[in-house]
Design an enzyme around this catalytic site. Structure first.
Site, PDB file in Angstrom:
ATOM      1  N   PRO A   1       0.836  -1.210   0.000  1.00 23.33           N
ATOM      2  CA  PRO A   1       0.000   0.000   0.000  1.00 23.33           C
ATOM      3  C   PRO A   1       0.864   1.250   0.000  1.00 23.33           C
ATOM      4  O   PRO A   1       1.950   1.272   0.593  1.00 23.33           O
ATOM      5  CB  PRO A   1      -0.801  -0.127   1.296  1.00 23.33           C
ATOM      6  CG  PRO A   1      -0.835  -1.590   1.569  1.00 23.33           C
ATOM      7  CD  PRO A   1       0.502  -2.110   1.112  1.00 23.33           C
ATOM      8  N   CYS A   2       0.371   2.305  -0.642  1.00 19.67           N
ATOM      9  CA  CYS A   2       1.214   3.490  -0.836  1.00 19.67           C
ATOM     10  C   CYS A   2       0.800   4.685  -0.008  1.00 19.67           C
ATOM     11  O   CYS A   2       1.546   5.652   0.082  1.00 19.67           O
ATOM     12  CB  CYS A   2       1.183   3.907  -2.303  1.00 19.67           C
ATOM     13  SG  CYS A   2      -0.388   4.613  -2.841  1.00 19.67           S
TER      14      CYS A   2
END
Length: 507
Positions: A108-109
């Site tokens: 996830p960013c």
């Protein structure tokens, strides 16, 4: 490059030269969309790391069902609390620097984007730097796994927002960080519909190779063609604005094919051979996957459906086990009368017309208690000015919109195109639209399965990219003598770009 790393690369290449399959570790694996695509391309899935218990079990059930370490493979883990060497030990993979050849995953960013270049570069010099800023743990931790495993290749998938999150291009920064620790990297924004998936799904894919291999990053040619709707074109333009504005060393434009290619796979081609389910007859209750639903005898499977039925290792010749849907008694009349391609404002207008028609037939006057009860039993209560695309009825002749994890809560975003069935899509239809083969089984009940499917990378899309990596690693292994690292690295450093589609530099 230190001696230990060089020896590790030699050992991995020598193993590939013997014909052994490249070995994969899948981080943030979910149910295993990436793993499935890589396995189809010839890779061996050695292990995975996933913190959702249902998804971790799904991955183990499909990739390690007979392993003596099945329980270890099925165990859910938090990457921030899991040491790479300990993971290898638990899975029986040997020493961490020799265990695998390719590291894949989709970290996830959102939190990472606040960390930026400085923290990523700190990771390159200080392996424990990820611990000092929990906001960036997941991406920083992924990079630490790269340092620990020293894979020949790296594969990352993420949402388009990674290209313009918090006013900077995260993917470009990942390229820089990977370059700092010995890799050549590149990325692209690819829509899965151009690669045989019946879904318009834009995602960023990043690939990297050890610099010593002399490889350059390239992406697959399109196999299908589609004129994307204006909304998708606009979203892509927004996603790429920092790539265009700031310039990019790592971005590689995707191949969009040409009109001469086959048209993108449609919804009907994807699910038309699955048995009909009358949404009006479905009752509430827990949906378990304990019933076999036979394929339709009055429909011949499309070429796409045959791929889903005949996928090596996941073939199914009788039917599917998870063709279950939600019970939505308020909405089945609206589902039936909506036109294909309609969104929520039109759906609510359709429901209002149904109410007026029934009220007229029954002589129910507007403003009465009876009318209000009728209205509430048919018209959905959501504000039409908010999330107008919350509902969408599939077009049978067109790919579907992006499947999201939200389908674990409701499936209004994918209403079946068949008016006679008057329902939203089933778990198996969602899996088909995401390109999971029919023999792939999901753990848990309906809602967890929907969530796993929505979170996954389409296996066919992963397969298209995996085939590139397989071919490149094979070429590097066959054409690169054990002592040729220095020459290959020197040639690559002398090049000003990593964006050309060249498979390898040394022969």
């Amino acid at each position: 490059m230190n001696t230990k790393v060089a020896a590790g690369i030699d050992k991995k290449l020598e193993r590939l030269r013997t014909g052994a399959p490249p070995r994969v570790m899948d981080l943030f694996s979910g149910a295993g969309g990436i793993s499935l695509g890589f396995q189809r391309a010839g890779f061996s899935i050695e292990g995975a790391l996933e913190m959702d218990p249902h998804a971790a079990l799904t991955h183990a059930l499909n990739f390690h069902p007979d392993s003596v370490r099945f329980a270890a493979h099925a165990h859910a883990r938090d990457i921030t609390l899991t040491d790479p060497a300990a993971l290898c030990d638990e899975l029986g993979l040997g020493t961490v620097d020799e265990a695998i050849d390719v590291l894949v995953g989709g970290p996830p960013c959102q939190a990472y984007a606040r960390v930026g270049r400085a923290k990523l570069r700190e990771v390159a010099d200080h392996p424990e730097a990820f611990r000092v800023d929990p906001r960036g743990n997941l991406y920083l931790r992924y990079l630490e796994y790269v340092r620990a495993f020293q894979p020949l290749a790296v594969f990352i998938e993420n949402v388009p927002d990674i290209l313009h999150y918090a006013h900077h291009n995260v993917a470009e920064e990942i390229v820089e960080a990977l370059e700092d620790i010995g890799y050549v990297a590149g990325y692209s924004l690819i829509n899965s519909a151009f690669h045989g998936v019946p879904q318009m799904r834009d995602r960023v894919f990043l690939m990297a190779y050890r610099r010593e291999l002399g490889l350059r990053v390239r992406f697959p040619a399109a196999t299908h063609h589609l004129e994307l709707p204006s909304g998708y074109a606009g979203t892509r333009a927004v996603a790429l604005r920092y790539v265009d504005r700031l310039g990019s060393r790592g971005y590689i434009a995707p191949d969009l094919g040409s009109p001469e290619l086959p048209h993108a796979v449609s919804a009907e081609e994807a699910v038309g051979d699955l048995p009909a389910v009358n949404g009006r007859t479905v009752k509430r209750g827990t949906r378990r996957f304990d019933t076999l639903y036979a394929y339709r005898s009055d429909r011949q499977p499309s070429a796409y459906a045959r791929i889903m039925r005949e996928w090596p290792g996941f073939a199914s010749d009788q039917g599917v086990w998870d063709h279950v849907i939600r019970a939505l008694p308020r909405d089945h009349q609206t589902f039936a009368e909506m036109r294909s391609g309609a969104e929520y404002p039109e759906a609510q207008a359709t429901a209002r017309r149904i109410v007026d028609r029934i009220a007229g037939e029954r002589a129910i006057l507007a403003g009465t208690t009876a009318y209000e009860a009728l209205y509430n039993s048919i018209v959905p209560p959501y504000d039409v000015t908010k999330f107008p695309n919350r509902w969408w009825k599939l077009r049978p002749d067109f790919p579907v919109r992006t499947l999201m994890a939200h389908i674990g809560k409701d499936t209004y975003s994918h209403i079946h195109y068949d008016a006679d069935q008057a329902r939203t899509i089933s778990v198996r239809e969602a899996a088909r639209l995401q390109s999971f083969p029919d023999g792939f089984r999901f753990s848990g009940t309906m809602n967890p399965a929907f969530r796993q499917i929505g979170n996954a990378v389409p296996p066919l899309m992963a397969n298209a990219l995996a085939e590139i990596i397989y071919a490149d690693l094979e070429a590097a292994a066959l054409h690169m003598a054990p002592q040729s690292h220095s020459l290959a690295a020197a040639e690559l450093r002398g090049s000003s770009s990593v964006s050309k589609h060249v498979t390898y530099l040394t022969k």
